[in-house]
Write an enzyme that holds these catalytic residues in place. Structure first.
Site, PDB file in Angstrom:
ATOM      1  CB  VAL A  45      -0.955  -0.003   1.213  1.00 50.60           C
ATOM      2  CG1 VAL A  45      -1.868   1.206   1.174  1.00 50.60           C
ATOM      3  CG2 VAL A  45      -1.788  -1.284   1.244  1.00 50.60           C
ATOM      4  CE  LYS A  78      -5.000  -4.624  -0.244  1.00 52.84           C
ATOM      5  NZ  LYS A  78      -6.107  -4.964   0.633  1.00 52.84           N
ATOM      6  CG  ASP A 107      -9.531 -11.083   6.413  1.00 52.68           C
ATOM      7  OD1 ASP A 107      -9.279 -11.629   7.514  1.00 52.68           O
ATOM      8  OD2 ASP A 107      -8.643 -10.730   5.616  1.00 52.68           O
TER       9      ASP A 107
HETATM   10  N1  ATP Z   1      -6.700   3.263   3.069  1.00 51.39           N
HETATM   11  C1  ATP Z   1      -5.553   3.246   3.738  1.00 51.39           C
HETATM   12  N2  ATP Z   1      -5.053   4.378   4.278  1.00 51.39           N
HETATM   13  C2  ATP Z   1      -3.896   4.360   4.970  1.00 51.39           C
HETATM   14  N3  ATP Z   1      -3.152   3.260   5.200  1.00 51.39           N
HETATM   15  C3  ATP Z   1      -3.587   2.088   4.688  1.00 51.39           C
HETATM   16  C4  ATP Z   1      -4.799   2.015   3.931  1.00 51.39           C
HETATM   17  N4  ATP Z   1      -4.988   0.724   3.569  1.00 51.39           N
HETATM   18  C5  ATP Z   1      -3.943   0.031   4.075  1.00 51.39           C
HETATM   19  N5  ATP Z   1      -3.089   0.849   4.736  1.00 51.39           N
HETATM   20  C6  ATP Z   1      -1.845   0.460   5.414  1.00 51.39           C
HETATM   21  O1  ATP Z   1      -1.200  -0.549   4.672  1.00 51.39           O
HETATM   22  C7  ATP Z   1      -1.030  -1.728   5.474  1.00 51.39           C
HETATM   23  C8  ATP Z   1      -1.202  -2.967   4.608  1.00 51.39           C
HETATM   24  O2  ATP Z   1      -2.530  -3.016   4.115  1.00 51.39           O
HETATM   25  P1  ATP Z   1      -3.182  -4.341   3.604  1.00 51.39           P
HETATM   26  O3  ATP Z   1      -4.649  -4.137   3.467  1.00 51.39           O
HETATM   27  O4  ATP Z   1      -2.449  -4.829   2.405  1.00 51.39           O
HETATM   28  O5  ATP Z   1      -2.771  -5.232   4.825  1.00 51.39           O
HETATM   29  P2  ATP Z   1      -3.317  -6.424   5.647  1.00 51.39           P
HETATM   30  O6  ATP Z   1      -4.777  -6.270   5.860  1.00 51.39           O
HETATM   31  O7  ATP Z   1      -2.415  -6.507   6.810  1.00 51.39           O
HETATM   32  O8  ATP Z   1      -2.995  -7.642   4.725  1.00 51.39           O
HETATM   33  P3  ATP Z   1      -3.846  -8.587   3.804  1.00 51.39           P
HETATM   34  O9  ATP Z   1      -4.153  -7.803   2.564  1.00 51.39           O
HETATM   35  O10 ATP Z   1      -2.922  -9.678   3.587  1.00 51.39           O
HETATM   36  O11 ATP Z   1      -5.077  -8.980   4.599  1.00 51.39           O
HETATM   37  C9  ATP Z   1      -2.070  -1.598   6.571  1.00 51.39           C
HETATM   38  O12 ATP Z   1      -1.690  -2.263   7.729  1.00 51.39           O
HETATM   39  C10 ATP Z   1      -2.133  -0.102   6.790  1.00 51.39           C
HETATM   40  O13 ATP Z   1      -1.111   0.298   7.668  1.00 51.39           O
END
Ligand code: ATP
Length: 431
Positions: A25, A40, A138
């Site tokens: 991200v 993302k 999830d």
């Molecule tokens: N919309 C957003 N705004 C700010 N930060 C974000 C946003 N979306 C994700 N992040 C940051 O990026 C990190 C990784 O996001 P991601 O959704 O890929 O992670 P995850 O939920 O830990 O993994 P997975 O996709 O494997 O479930 C998050 O932990 C967060 O810190």
């Protein structure tokens, strides 16, 4: 570590925000919309194998189509997507803060009132998703983002499922083992009550700094979720209200039918606990304020989304009896919603009327912007609670909210006009 791209599509990349199993991200800048966004992008190494690539492209497609339909103050908005790009990416509303994972260790727990408020807001977000026929599948702290101001937003609809779907869904074991419901583990059919179980695990973890089902391996954790009672919240944090432990236990019931029947019931149970907490004045949680707005006749036709927008747009004030809310002849740029108490309206020393909670006051400055001078004096006849809203804020609110306010104002003005006509008729007949 891969180099950070200078841009993705039309977005300039500022820095990396984080990584998950499926993608990285980035913080990007949308110069057209003059705003920061979160991009993302699917990990390239996941796309090298043909079969895997199809699965990950489907995950992204799933998120793009499902999250694209969602518009809720407590759900991260999907702004754009390019599924055909290599690697494909989603553009999401940027939340300047961190995920709730940061608040799951005993040394960094959030205050109880805030945890209750977070869970309450999640109930609303998930109720909204349920109404659109979605089960998130999830729910976990990493998918709940908390802004610096304390706002909470649910994200990651990549693995969400449409309950009524006739189209093919992402199948197989989906979710994160520690937060899965017993029926999810068994790969049985899922309802909103599966998300409720997962939210119960999150709630437990935010309160205790530990998960209710702890195993040395994913398998051991999953076994406990399916077969053993959760750890006792009362034992881990005895100072928590006993009722709260009962609420969490109910959400964590093995059988879906033993959990709350719907999100509203879960939310109400949380509000009841929140209201019973000793609190400093001015520290009323958002959830409780929301419930109070929900009860106001003036806002009767407002959707939950519109109510949250109203709450965020205004300032909540508790004021003592005798306070002059507005004075005739002086300028004003705000109107008020009277949430609690009674006010008197007077002009030139003549008492015109007395208004009870549930109405708007001083809305003419919004309806008639060319004349910002108050035409009456409004004084609190009891201790009152008001939501103060600047006319300018409402003018910049969503179209939907402005329309709802306009309708509510018209209804109120018609009522007042009828009352005035009746008074005049009585006055005439007295003559
Ligand atoms: N919309 C957003 N705004 C700010 N930060 C974000 C946003 N979306 C994700 N992040 C940051 O990026 C990190 C990784 O996001 P991601 O959704 O890929 O992670 P995850 O939920 O830990 O993994 P997975 O996709 O494997 O479930 C998050 O932990 C967060 O810190």
């Amino acid at each position: 570590m891969n180099a950070i791209p200078a841009s993705i599509g039309k977005y300039r990349i500022e820095r990396e925000l984080g990584r998950g199993a499926t993608g990285t991200v980035y913080l990007g800048y949308d110069s057209f919309g003059s705003r920061r966004v979160a991009i993302k992008q699917t990990h390239t190494h996941l796309l090298s194998d043909e079969r895997q690539a199809t699965r990950y492209r489907r995950l992204l497609h799933n998120e793009a189509t499902l999250a694209g339909q969602l518009r809720h103050p407590h759900i991260v908005a999907l702004l754009d997507a390019d599924e055909a790009a290599d690697p494909p990416y989603l553009v999401l509303e940027y939340v300047d803060g961190e995920s709730l994972e940061a608040f799951t260790t005993p040394d960094n727990l959030l205050p109880l009132a805030e945890v209750l408020d977070i869970a309450y807001k999640c109930c609303h977000a998930l109720e909204y998703a349920q109404r659109l026929g979605l089960v998130h599948r999830d729910i976990k702290p990493a998918n709940l983002l908390r802004s610096r101001e304390g706002e909470i937003k649910l994200t990651d609809f990549g693995t969400a499922m449409v309950t009524s779907a006739d189209r093919t869904q992402l199948s197989g074991l989906v979710g994160s083992p520690a937060y899965m419901s017993p029926e999810q583990i068994r790969e049985a059919s899922l309802t909103h009550q599966s998300d409720m179980f997962s939210l119960g695990v999150v709630l437990f973890e935010l309160l205790a700094g530990r998960r209710p089902f702890e195993g040395d391996s994913d398998y051991a954790t999953i076994f406990k979720i399916g077969n053993e009672a959760p750890l006792s919240l009362t034992v881990i944090r005895p100072e928590l209200p006993a009722d709260l432990a009962a609420v969490v236990d109910k959400a964590l019931a093995k059988q879906p039918q033993d959990r709350y029947a719907n999100w509203g019931d879960f939310a109400s149970a949380l509000v009841a606990i929140s209201q019973a907490l000793p609190k400093k004045p001015r520290q009323t949680a958002d959830g409780e304020r929301f419930e109070r707005l929900r009860a106001l006749p003036f806002l009767r036709d407002f959707t939950d989304v519109a109510l949250w927008e109203t709450l965020r747009m205004g300032q909540w004030h508790g004021l003592p009896r005798g306070t002059v809310l507005m004075r005739e002849g002086s300028p004003g740029d705000s109107f008020y919603l009277l949430v609690q108490g009674r006010v008197s309206v007077s002009r030139k020393g003549w008492s015109l009327s007395s208004l009870e909670a549930g109405v708007s006051i001083g809305e003419m400055v919004y309806l008639q912007p060319e004349n910002k001078v108050r035409t009456a004096t409004v004084t609190a006849e009891s201790d009152i609670v008001v939501l103060k809203i600047r006319s300018e804020s409402l003018k910049q609110a969503s179209d939907e909210l402005q329309i709802r306010f306009d309708k509510a104002f018209i209804a109120l003005l018609v009522k007042r006009l009828i009352a005035t006509n009746q008074q005049l008729a009585e006055y005439d007949s007295d003559l």
